[in-house]
Structure formats: structure tokens, C-alpha cells
Design an enzyme around this catalytic site. Sequence first.
Site, PDB file in Angstrom:
ATOM      1  N   CYS A   1      -2.662  -6.910   5.445  1.00  0.00           N
ATOM      2  CA  CYS A   1      -2.140  -8.129   5.169  1.00  0.00           C
ATOM      3  C   CYS A   1      -1.547  -8.851   6.377  1.00  0.00           C
ATOM      4  O   CYS A   1      -1.921  -9.980   6.538  1.00  0.00           O
ATOM      5  CB  CYS A   1      -1.161  -7.791   4.204  1.00  0.00           C
ATOM      6  SG  CYS A   1      -1.751  -7.258   2.436  1.00  0.00           S
TER       7      CYS A   1
ATOM      8  N   GLU B   1       0.745  -1.167   0.126  1.00  0.00           N
ATOM      9  CA  GLU B   1      -0.226  -0.106  -0.059  1.00  0.00           C
ATOM     10  C   GLU B   1       0.767   1.210   0.019  1.00  0.00           C
ATOM     11  O   GLU B   1       1.781   1.351   0.883  1.00  0.00           O
ATOM     12  CB  GLU B   1      -0.815   0.121   1.221  1.00  0.00           C
ATOM     13  CG  GLU B   1      -2.080  -1.303   1.135  1.00  0.00           C
ATOM     14  CD  GLU B   1      -3.042  -1.050   2.233  1.00  0.00           C
ATOM     15  OE1 GLU B   1      -3.713   0.085   2.508  1.00  0.00           O
ATOM     16  OE2 GLU B   1      -3.187  -1.880   2.996  1.00  0.00           O
TER      17      GLU B   1
END
EC number: 1.1.1.22
Length: 434
Positions: A263, A155
Site C-alpha cells: 500500500c 496485513e
Amino acid sequence: MRITMIGSGYVGLVSGACFADFGHAVCCVDKDSAKIDALHAGRMPIYEPGLEQLVAGNVAAGRLTFTTDLAAGVAGADAVFIAVGTPSRRGDGHADLSYVYAATEEIARAATGPLVVVTKSTVPVGTGDRVEQILRDTRPDIEFAVVSNPEFLREGAAIGDFKRPDRIVIGTDDARAREVMSEVYRPLYLGESPIMFTGRRTSELTKYAANAFLATKITFINEMANLCEAVGADVKDVARGIGLDNRIGRKFLHAGPGYGGSCFPKDTLALLKTAEDFDTPVHVVEAVVKVNDARKRAMGRKVLATLGEDPRGKTVGILGLTFKPNTDDMRDAPSIAIVQSLIDAGVTVKAYDPEGTEMAKTVMPAALTYCTSAYEAAKDADAVAIVTEWDAFRALDLQRLKSIMAAPVLVDLRNIYDRDDVERAGFHYTAIGR
């Protein structure tokens, strides 16, 4: 090629936009009509640098479309990617695969001919087997090939990661599926990005193993930071000293308040559950999860310690709420535990984040006050804590900061400042492992 992306969240939208930029015709499907309406209007559901421009360019070129009609999106596709969420299942930590399996059934019903179905979502070992069974049970008249193709996007740097990947992992033993996937990724192959073909279960496990290993590096250097504080060493130099060893590498050796995001927390838990199911414990990952959870709470106590014996009634300015910079993602962000511990101790908390405020409002305590700048968050504060290393916080005007604070205390949980510079400005400085 005609590609359909089921799910227009972080992975689906970034992947779909990048595939379209390669020249493929991509249709992104999502059940959330508000999200699709926003995309049609050019508004992104997430913050990711460069994504808005990438989407707009490919929509204008006619290569990228959005719809809530899955059947229309799947009809005539060469490959359908499943990119729906796989959050931790409440109560037991297993990956919740209900969205994956529901999408699989819908894809099967909508298929109009032979189809390659690709799991882009992060899924436990064996999920592809179940997806294949659902497809065949639902539509025995259609030939399906199921592929595992995990994403490895960071990200804040996702577009670059997609277009210049370290590797592309494709799990399939089907010759036709291999041919289709080779064509899908042909633009990257021409750019010499390494494509690794392997078995489907190996591909599924590779994703979890990668994230667990990176989470382990983060947790290891955080534990070394604690030791550095105890013995009088500097964790930044320790990290550099070990990171210059090519066998170790420098990435993910930055001490801080612990890992968060979409994640690492859920994937380490899912890996533990998979290991339990196969009676093969992974004790290193167990320790990583335990240490990281404790780390976030410890950072709250670290900030409290700078406020004196009785922190009640004091004010702390928090700079950065998202789990990392260049995203608005608040999932499992260390700031959540830190802010909660401060509020529980009777501290007034003001916070500023360049992009994460709206997301933060959905997960943070109601008592938190949101500010529009770093200096507003610091005004009349008894301490300021840097929790996320946004670029906007790397060169604060320390004299201005000191002049508006009730007490000159800076808690640097990301080690982005030099102690001598901060103390020369008249601050009491607390860092991590230094």
C-alpha cells in the site's frame, strides 16, 4: 444479500470471507484457475492469521464459493465489488487501472439487472467516474450505480480490522446504492462501527490521504531517529513522549528501516501523480517518498558499518524478510535493498523468515541463502541483523546465539531488544536512534 467479489487476492479474499461470515452469500471470482483450484482445496494464496479457518468455515456453511466464471458469479448479485490489483505503472508511478477497467467491462456484459458496482481496489480520484462511463457505454440497457468503498486493512490483522473497523467510508450520491451498502454493512452498523457516507471522489481521496499520512508519521520518526543518534537521545522515548499527546497518537511512531508493503509505496506515488495531474503539488508527500527510498539503502550501510573497514568475505545473518510480521508479503520490503547492498559489498548473506521464504525467492538476489531457523542463519555469522520484528525473534537465546556466531554483533533495526541485556550477554549492539 448476494455479493460478488472480483479478485481473490488479499483484499478480495479477506473481504469476501468476512462478508460471508456476516451471513451474506459471497462468490469470489478470479481469472487465475490455479488460485481458485487451491481455494477449493482449502489452500490459501496468501498468509494471513485466521484466514484459512475463516474461509473453511464459511465454505462448509455454503455461504462462500469460488469460481473463474465471472458471468456466473455476477448473475443475480446485489452488489459486485472490484478488488483487483492497482500496482504502480512501470515507468511513471501512476496507478495501473487496466485490471479495474477490464473487470468493469466484464461486469457490464455479465449484468442481468440493476446492479451496484463497488470499487474496493485503491484507485485515484475520478476512477469511479470512468468506471461508471464504461458500464453505461457497454450496457446502456442496465441501471448501474458506482460506489467507492476503500479498504483500510492492515496485513497481519486484516480480519480484526474488517470486523472491528475504525470507520467504513462509502462514496455515493445514489439513494439506491446507499440503501444496498447500508444492508451490506448492517452487521457492523449494529456493532456501532461508524459508517461515513460521502461523495465518491472524496472517498477515493480519503484512502490515499490516510496512507500518505501514516507513511509520513513513519518517515518523520525515522528522521528523528537519525537526529537522536547524532545528539545522544533515545528515539523510543522521544516517540513515547510525543505519542502520549492525543493530538499525535502513539501508532506508527516506531523507528525502523522504512516502510514497504503493498500500500504505502504505491499509494504515495499515485497520490503524487494525481497531484501533478491537477497541478497541486504535495511537497510533504514528495519528501516522504524520497526519504523512505534513501532510508532502506542507509540501513544496508548501517549493517555494513558493523563489519569493519573491509566487509568482503564476511557473513551476515538476516532475521526477517517480509515488510512486516504476520504476512508473507515481500512487496517493497526494506530487506530487499538491505540484502542487495550487502551482497554488492561482497558479503555472504543467510536469511530466515517464518513465512516469507517462498515469496522472497521471487524478488531477492539469487546469491541469498535461505535458512530454516534464526540460529541456522546466525551460525558462523559476523553479524546478525533483525530486519522484521516477528515474535519469534523477540526472545532469542542470546548465549546460544553468541556461541554459534563468528563475532557477537547484533544489529537491531526494529529496536526490539534492550541494550543493557544484549551487551550484558557479550554482544556489540547497534540499534536505531538510540
